[in-house]
Motif scaffolding. Structure first.
Motif, mmCIF file in Angstrom:
data_model
loop_
_atom_site.group_PDB
_atom_site.id
_atom_site.type_symbol
_atom_site.label_atom_id
_atom_site.label_comp_id
_atom_site.label_asym_id
_atom_site.label_seq_id
_atom_site.Cartn_x
_atom_site.Cartn_y
_atom_site.Cartn_z
ATOM 1 N N SER A 297 29.532 56.842 -33.708
ATOM 2 C CA SER A 297 30.277 56.972 -32.448
ATOM 3 C C SER A 297 31.152 55.742 -32.170
ATOM 4 C CB SER A 297 29.295 57.186 -31.283
ATOM 5 O OG SER A 297 28.483 56.030 -31.150
ATOM 6 N N ALA A 298 31.304 54.854 -33.143
ATOM 7 C CA ALA A 298 32.129 53.649 -32.916
ATOM 8 C C ALA A 298 33.583 54.065 -32.660
ATOM 9 C CB ALA A 298 32.046 52.724 -34.128
ATOM 10 N N PRO A 299 34.235 53.462 -31.650
ATOM 11 C CA PRO A 299 35.620 53.850 -31.307
ATOM 12 C C PRO A 299 36.617 53.676 -32.451
ATOM 13 C CG PRO A 299 34.704 52.329 -29.665
ATOM 14 C CD PRO A 299 33.685 52.455 -30.738
ATOM 15 N N ILE A 300 36.307 52.824 -33.414
ATOM 16 C CA ILE A 300 37.255 52.599 -34.520
ATOM 17 C C ILE A 300 37.556 53.900 -35.253
ATOM 18 C CG2 ILE A 300 35.474 51.992 -36.265
ATOM 19 C CD1 ILE A 300 38.918 50.305 -35.911
ATOM 20 N N PHE A 301 36.604 54.846 -35.230
ATOM 21 C CA PHE A 301 36.840 56.106 -35.953
ATOM 22 C C PHE A 301 37.973 56.919 -35.317
ATOM 23 C CE2 PHE A 301 32.355 55.381 -37.472
ATOM 24 C CZ PHE A 301 32.717 55.145 -38.796
ATOM 25 N N ASN A 302 38.282 56.643 -34.032
ATOM 26 C CA ASN A 302 39.423 57.332 -33.401
ATOM 27 C C ASN A 302 40.755 56.879 -33.999
ATOM 28 O OD1 ASN A 302 37.656 58.583 -31.659
ATOM 29 N ND2 ASN A 302 37.769 56.906 -30.166
ATOM 30 N N PHE A 303 40.749 55.733 -34.668
ATOM 31 C CA PHE A 303 41.984 55.199 -35.256
ATOM 32 C C PHE A 303 42.016 55.408 -36.765
ATOM 33 C CE2 PHE A 303 41.262 53.072 -31.323
ATOM 34 C CZ PHE A 303 42.527 52.891 -30.776
ATOM 35 N N ALA A 304 40.943 55.995 -37.298
ATOM 36 C CA ALA A 304 40.793 56.038 -38.759
ATOM 37 C C ALA A 304 41.376 57.312 -39.360
ATOM 38 C CB ALA A 304 39.314 55.925 -39.119
ATOM 39 N N THR A 305 42.046 57.154 -40.489
ATOM 40 C CA THR A 305 42.476 58.313 -41.270
ATOM 41 C C THR A 305 41.249 58.849 -42.015
ATOM 42 O OG1 THR A 305 44.358 56.854 -41.737
ATOM 43 C CG2 THR A 305 44.399 59.026 -42.754
ATOM 44 N N TYR A 306 40.455 57.917 -42.546
ATOM 45 C CA TYR A 306 39.209 58.271 -43.222
ATOM 46 C C TYR A 306 38.090 57.414 -42.639
ATOM 47 C CZ TYR A 306 42.564 60.075 -46.593
ATOM 48 O OH TYR A 306 43.605 60.738 -47.168
ATOM 49 N N GLY A 307 36.992 58.038 -42.279
ATOM 50 C CA GLY A 307 35.868 57.279 -41.735
ATOM 51 C C GLY A 307 34.674 57.347 -42.679
ATOM 52 N N ILE A 308 34.028 56.222 -42.881
ATOM 53 C CA ILE A 308 32.806 56.207 -43.699
ATOM 54 C C ILE A 308 31.677 55.703 -42.806
ATOM 55 C CG2 ILE A 308 31.659 55.255 -45.742
ATOM 56 C CD1 ILE A 308 34.459 54.784 -46.947
ATOM 57 N N VAL A 309 30.728 56.588 -42.500
ATOM 58 C CA VAL A 309 29.582 56.168 -41.700
ATOM 59 C C VAL A 309 28.538 55.636 -42.673
ATOM 60 C CG1 VAL A 309 27.815 56.868 -40.042
ATOM 61 C CG2 VAL A 309 30.093 57.919 -39.955
ATOM 62 N N GLY A 310 28.323 54.331 -42.617
ATOM 63 C CA GLY A 310 27.376 53.744 -43.555
ATOM 64 C C GLY A 310 27.294 52.248 -43.369
#
Ligand SMILES: Cc1cc2nc3c(=O)[nH]c(=O)nc-3n(C[C@H](O)[C@H](O)[C@H](O)COP(=O)(O)OP(=O)(O)OC[C@H]3O[C@@H](n4cnc5c(N)ncnc54)[C@H](O)[C@@H]3O)c2cc1C
Length: 326
Positions: A297-310
């Motif tokens: 749920s980190a806000p950075i994922f709203n700016f990401a083209t690709y998100g890696i949860v890890g």
């Protein structure tokens, strides 16, 4: 005259991208102010660079060419810039908010007894035709609009990467004017003996096509140093968030964000960065953003083209392994 004068900057003999970004913005401003766009370039053997500025839409490039100007030195550059402004009387003078621009601009403004706004994030023209200069203020907590109503030229330094690179113009018509360069003895008192490139960073952060940015989530200096390995593998440069700087994992000149520098690379990889607004304002113009964060749920994922949860301690070695296998 309502001319806009851009002070072009060279880095290792090449035109700094920020100079073209300023040229692009000047085009936009000139539509409202009806002036010419003039660039001043100080250096040695810079004719090709003058032509490049014309290709990107300068109406005139003033060239001050002299062996003594081959490398930036405060006093001779200050003299030439001041004399050129006195001679041409532009209404606006724009410089990059780089170490060179930040050194030159206040000296020249003081000699000309005019106003200067440092570190602008935006420029526009107000209803009275004055340059509206927008910048963070009061410890970066508010954005303010500044005008210089009583003095000319209106001078501003602008942070790199806040404006996009312009396209080449279809029919470049600009002219090149060479000016005579005269120094006084005092101008040349500083002697450059040697230029030593920075060891750690192969390329300048603001200009790198690939940027790896580490945040508090990197956890330790040892983990943070892994980012340099990744940057080297991808031909990029490393930056950090404010907590990374506070932890002394990276020098403050590499801080990305509102109180640091702006980056707009082709590829940005954020590692253990939450995505606070004071950070994202410095990277939101990046092309492809890959965010690695263990919190989905980190806000950075709203700016990401690709998100890696890890966990960065697992994901970064895995990426390095994949790159090594290519
Ligand atoms: C006036 C003002 C100006 C500021 N200017 C700036 C600025 O220029 N630049 C800037 O960056 N900040 C600036 N800040 C600070 C900003 O508000 C944030 O505090 C900062 O950006 C947060 O940095 P961070 O993301 O590294 O840390 P945090 O917000 O603490 O985030 C760390 C992230 O790492 C993740 N994480 C933790 N461990 C791991 C792991 N093992 N693997 C993967 N992910 C992990 C967490 O889930 C978290 O999302 C400013 C603040 C103020 C008030």
């Amino acid at each position: 005259m309502e001319d806009i004068l851009i002070i072009a900057e060279l880095v290792n003999g090449k035109l700094a991208p920020v100079s073209l970004q300023l040229l692009g913005k000047a085009h936009e401003l000139a539509k409202e102010s009806n002036g010419n766009i003039v660039a001043l370039i100080m250096g040695h053997d810079v004719m090709e660079i003058a032509k490049e500025l014309i290709k990107y839409g300068a109406d005139e490039v003033i060239v001050a060419d002299h062996p003594e100007l081959a490398y930036f030195r405060t006093l001779p550059y200050t003299r030439i810039m001041t004399e050129t402004i006195k001679d041409r009387e532009p209404s606006t003078v724009l410089l990059a908010a780089t170490s060179q621009g930040r050194d030159l601009a206040p000296r020249v403004a003081a000699r000309l007894q005019t106003g200067l706004t440092a570190d602008c994030l935006d420029l526009s023209i107000n209803e009275e035709g004055l340059l509206l200069q927008t910048k963070p203020s009061y410890g970066d907590n508010v954005m303010v609009d500044i005008i210089i109503p009583q003095h000319k030229p209106q001078m501003a330094t602008v942070r790199p990467n806040v404006f996009p690179l312009p396209e080449e113009v279809s029919n470049p018509m600009g002219e090149i004017t060479t000016i005579n360069v005269n120094f006084e003895d005092d101008d040349l008192k500083t002697i450059i003996r040697e230029i030593v490139p920075e060891k750690r960073q192969a390329s300048r952060l603001e200009e790198s096509d690939v940027v790896i940015c580490g945040g508090r989530g990197m956890g330790s200096k040892e983990n943070f140093d892994q980012l340099y390995v990744l940057a080297e593998a991808l031909g990029g440069a490393v930056g950090g968030t404010r907590p990374a700087v506070d932890e002394n994992w990276i020098e403050d000149s590499y801080q990305i964000g509102q109180s640091g520098i702006m980056v707009a690379p082709k590829l940005l990889i954020t590692c253990g960065v939450s995505g606070a607004v004071q950070f994202t304002v410095g990277m939101e113009k990046s092309n492809i953003v890959v965010a690695i964060n263990k919190d989905a749920s980190a806000p950075i994922f709203n700016f990401a083209t690709y998100g890696i949860v890890g966990d960065v301690r697992e994901v970064i070695p895995a990426i390095l392994q994949e790159i090594a296998a290519i």
